[in-house]
Design a protein around this motif. Structure first.
Motif, short mmCIF file in Angstrom:
data_model
loop_
_atom_site.label_atom_id
_atom_site.label_comp_id
_atom_site.label_asym_id
_atom_site.label_seq_id
_atom_site.Cartn_x
_atom_site.Cartn_y
_atom_site.Cartn_z
N LYS A 23 -30.89 -37.78 -5.32
CA LYS A 23 -30.53 -39.11 -5.81
C LYS A 23 -31.25 -40.20 -5.03
CE LYS A 23 -26.64 -42.20 -6.68
NZ LYS A 23 -25.18 -42.41 -6.62
N ARG A 24 -31.29 -40.05 -3.72
CA ARG A 24 -31.99 -41.05 -2.90
C ARG A 24 -33.47 -41.12 -3.25
NH1 ARG A 24 -28.62 -38.77 1.14
NH2 ARG A 24 -30.34 -37.48 1.92
N ALA A 25 -34.02 -39.99 -3.68
CA ALA A 25 -35.43 -39.94 -4.07
C ALA A 25 -35.66 -40.49 -5.47
CB ALA A 25 -35.95 -38.51 -3.97
N GLY A 26 -34.58 -40.90 -6.16
CA GLY A 26 -34.72 -41.50 -7.48
C GLY A 26 -34.60 -40.54 -8.65
N GLU A 27 -34.18 -39.29 -8.38
CA GLU A 27 -34.06 -38.30 -9.45
C GLU A 27 -32.81 -38.59 -10.28
OE1 GLU A 27 -35.63 -35.27 -11.51
OE2 GLU A 27 -36.36 -35.54 -9.46
N ALA A 28 -32.96 -38.58 -11.60
CA ALA A 28 -31.80 -38.67 -12.49
C ALA A 28 -31.16 -37.30 -12.60
CB ALA A 28 -32.22 -39.17 -13.86
N ILE A 29 -29.83 -37.26 -12.62
CA ILE A 29 -29.10 -35.99 -12.60
C ILE A 29 -27.92 -36.06 -13.54
CG2 ILE A 29 -27.81 -34.35 -11.16
CD1 ILE A 29 -29.30 -35.47 -8.72
N LEU A 30 -27.74 -35.02 -14.34
CA LEU A 30 -26.52 -34.79 -15.11
C LEU A 30 -25.91 -33.52 -14.56
CD1 LEU A 30 -24.60 -35.40 -17.53
CD2 LEU A 30 -26.13 -33.99 -18.94
N VAL A 31 -24.67 -33.60 -14.05
CA VAL A 31 -24.11 -32.47 -13.32
C VAL A 31 -22.72 -32.13 -13.84
CG1 VAL A 31 -23.31 -34.01 -11.47
CG2 VAL A 31 -23.54 -31.57 -11.01
N ILE A 32 -22.50 -30.84 -13.98
CA ILE A 32 -21.18 -30.27 -14.30
C ILE A 32 -20.68 -29.55 -13.06
CG2 ILE A 32 -19.94 -28.56 -15.69
CD1 ILE A 32 -22.05 -29.01 -17.88
N ASP A 33 -19.46 -29.86 -12.66
CA ASP A 33 -18.84 -29.15 -11.54
C ASP A 33 -17.36 -29.48 -11.55
OD1 ASP A 33 -19.99 -27.56 -9.04
OD2 ASP A 33 -18.27 -28.71 -8.35
N LYS A 34 -16.59 -28.69 -10.82
CA LYS A 34 -15.14 -28.91 -10.76
C LYS A 34 -14.69 -29.66 -9.51
CE LYS A 34 -14.12 -24.75 -13.48
NZ LYS A 34 -15.54 -24.35 -13.67
N ASN A 35 -15.60 -29.87 -8.57
CA ASN A 35 -15.26 -30.54 -7.32
C ASN A 35 -15.31 -32.05 -7.52
OD1 ASN A 35 -15.12 -31.60 -4.70
ND2 ASN A 35 -16.04 -29.76 -3.83
N ILE A 36 -14.20 -32.61 -7.99
CA ILE A 36 -14.18 -34.01 -8.37
C ILE A 36 -14.45 -34.92 -7.17
CG2 ILE A 36 -12.85 -35.82 -9.50
CD1 ILE A 36 -13.57 -33.42 -11.25
N ASP A 37 -13.89 -34.59 -6.01
CA ASP A 37 -14.07 -35.45 -4.84
C ASP A 37 -15.54 -35.53 -4.45
OD1 ASP A 37 -11.37 -36.00 -4.73
OD2 ASP A 37 -10.95 -34.36 -3.33
N ALA A 38 -16.24 -34.39 -4.46
CA ALA A 38 -17.66 -34.39 -4.12
C ALA A 38 -18.46 -35.16 -5.17
CB ALA A 38 -18.18 -32.96 -4.01
N LEU A 39 -18.11 -34.99 -6.44
CA LEU A 39 -18.81 -35.69 -7.51
C LEU A 39 -18.64 -37.20 -7.40
CD1 LEU A 39 -17.99 -33.32 -10.50
CD2 LEU A 39 -20.22 -33.62 -9.41
N MET A 40 -17.44 -37.63 -6.99
CA MET A 40 -17.21 -39.07 -6.89
C MET A 40 -18.01 -39.69 -5.75
SD MET A 40 -13.16 -39.42 -7.85
CE MET A 40 -13.17 -41.21 -7.67
N ARG A 41 -18.38 -38.90 -4.76
CA ARG A 41 -19.24 -39.42 -3.69
C ARG A 41 -20.69 -39.51 -4.13
NH1 ARG A 41 -15.80 -35.95 -0.63
NH2 ARG A 41 -17.35 -34.27 -0.67
N LEU A 42 -21.03 -38.82 -5.20
CA LEU A 42 -22.43 -38.70 -5.62
C LEU A 42 -22.75 -39.52 -6.87
CD1 LEU A 42 -25.17 -37.04 -5.29
CD2 LEU A 42 -24.15 -35.42 -6.92
N ALA A 43 -21.82 -39.53 -7.82
CA ALA A 43 -22.15 -39.99 -9.18
C ALA A 43 -21.99 -41.49 -9.36
CB ALA A 43 -21.27 -39.25 -10.19
N ASP A 44 -22.71 -42.00 -10.35
CA ASP A 44 -22.57 -43.39 -10.77
C ASP A 44 -21.56 -43.54 -11.90
OD1 ASP A 44 -24.85 -44.58 -9.18
OD2 ASP A 44 -25.96 -43.08 -10.33
N ARG A 45 -21.46 -42.49 -12.73
CA ARG A 45 -20.60 -42.59 -13.90
C ARG A 45 -20.12 -41.20 -14.29
NH1 ARG A 45 -24.04 -44.37 -16.83
NH2 ARG A 45 -24.27 -42.91 -18.57
N HIS A 46 -18.96 -41.14 -14.94
CA HIS A 46 -18.35 -39.87 -15.34
C HIS A 46 -18.04 -39.88 -16.84
CE1 HIS A 46 -17.69 -39.23 -11.02
NE2 HIS A 46 -17.27 -40.48 -11.01
N VAL A 47 -18.26 -38.73 -17.46
CA VAL A 47 -17.92 -38.54 -18.87
C VAL A 47 -16.98 -37.34 -18.94
CG1 VAL A 47 -18.80 -38.02 -21.19
CG2 VAL A 47 -20.15 -39.46 -19.63
N VAL A 48 -15.79 -37.55 -19.48
CA VAL A 48 -14.78 -36.50 -19.58
C VAL A 48 -14.67 -36.06 -21.03
CG1 VAL A 48 -12.37 -35.88 -19.20
CG2 VAL A 48 -13.51 -37.47 -17.63
#
Length: 228
Positions: free
Chosen positions: A175-200
């Motif tokens: 992410k810091r390098a500017g890569e766009a990412i779409l990620v599926i995972d169950k670790n919500i806390d980790a995802l919230m530290r990483l993501a800009d937006r969430h789709v449920v």
């Protein structure tokens, strides 16, 4: 970078996606969340042309590539880290990384620098690696295609906690390098530290979307749609 509009798909006569809308801009990290069997992997498969869309559009970098062949999707700039890793078991680490390599900033040396553990095992066959090493290899292989958007399906599923932390650190570096990412995972806390937006999604439909602050302020979303 990626715009999905009204995406519908079926397995046989069973309709499983009912108008999925999502987007990922350049440099953004977006999550696709939901319980098992709600359509996350099916959405990814349909985006990549592995499952035929019945309706809707998949637009990549401004080009409509709905139902395009998977190799065209890859050439348009999408890299996939699939569920189950799906590395080549009888190729060694270096061969796995070079199998789908395309010219660009992500070179063999750079990928091995991101994952020093793979450099230490460069001559090992894919089936000789641990689950965590295989996941690193799957991420590295996708990076070697030099994508504009990385899609990770179950980024840390089944991995030991220390290896999970390495994967999250890797995604943060991307992410810091500017890569766009779409990620599926169950670790919500980790995802919230990483993501800009969430789709449920629930049963093949988008039921909620928002940023970290909105998700933090909506515990009912997590309780209703994300907890087993």
């Amino acid at each position: 970078m990626l715009q999905v509009e009204g995406l519908e798909a079926s397995y046989g006569d069973s309709k499983v996606l009912h108008g999925i809308d999502l987007s990922v801009g350049d440099g953004q990290v977006v999550t696709l969340l939901g319980r098992n069997g709600m359509g996350k992997t099916t959405t990814v498969r349909t985006i990549f042309g592995l499952l035929k869309a019945r309706a809707g559009r998949v637009v990549i970098a401004g080009t409509d590539l709905t139902n395009a062949a998977p190799h065209r999707i890859a050439r348009a700039g999408l890299g996939l880290v699939p569920e189950g890793r799906q590395i080549f078991p009888t190729l060694d680490v270096r061969e796995n990384l070079l199998a789908a390599a395309r010219p660009g900033q992500w070179t063999l040396d750079r990928v091995l620098g991101l994952f020093p553990r793979l450099g230490e095992r460069a001559g090992h066959m894919g089936n000789q690696l641990s689950g965590g090493e295989q996941q690193m290899l799957a991420i590295g292989r996708a990076l070697m295609t030099n994508p504009r958007l990385m899609v990770l399906d179950e980024a840390t599923e089944g991995l030991a906690p220390l290896i999970r932390d390495e994967i999250w650190d890797c995604l943060a570096a991307l992410k810091r390098a500017g890569e766009a990412i779409l990620v599926i995972d169950k670790n919500i806390d980790a995802l919230m530290r990483l993501a800009d937006r969430h789709v449920v999604i629930e049963k093949g439909r988008v039921v909620w979307t928002g940023d970290n602050a909105a998700l933090q302020a909506a515990p009912e979303v997590r309780d209703r749609y994300l907890h087993v």
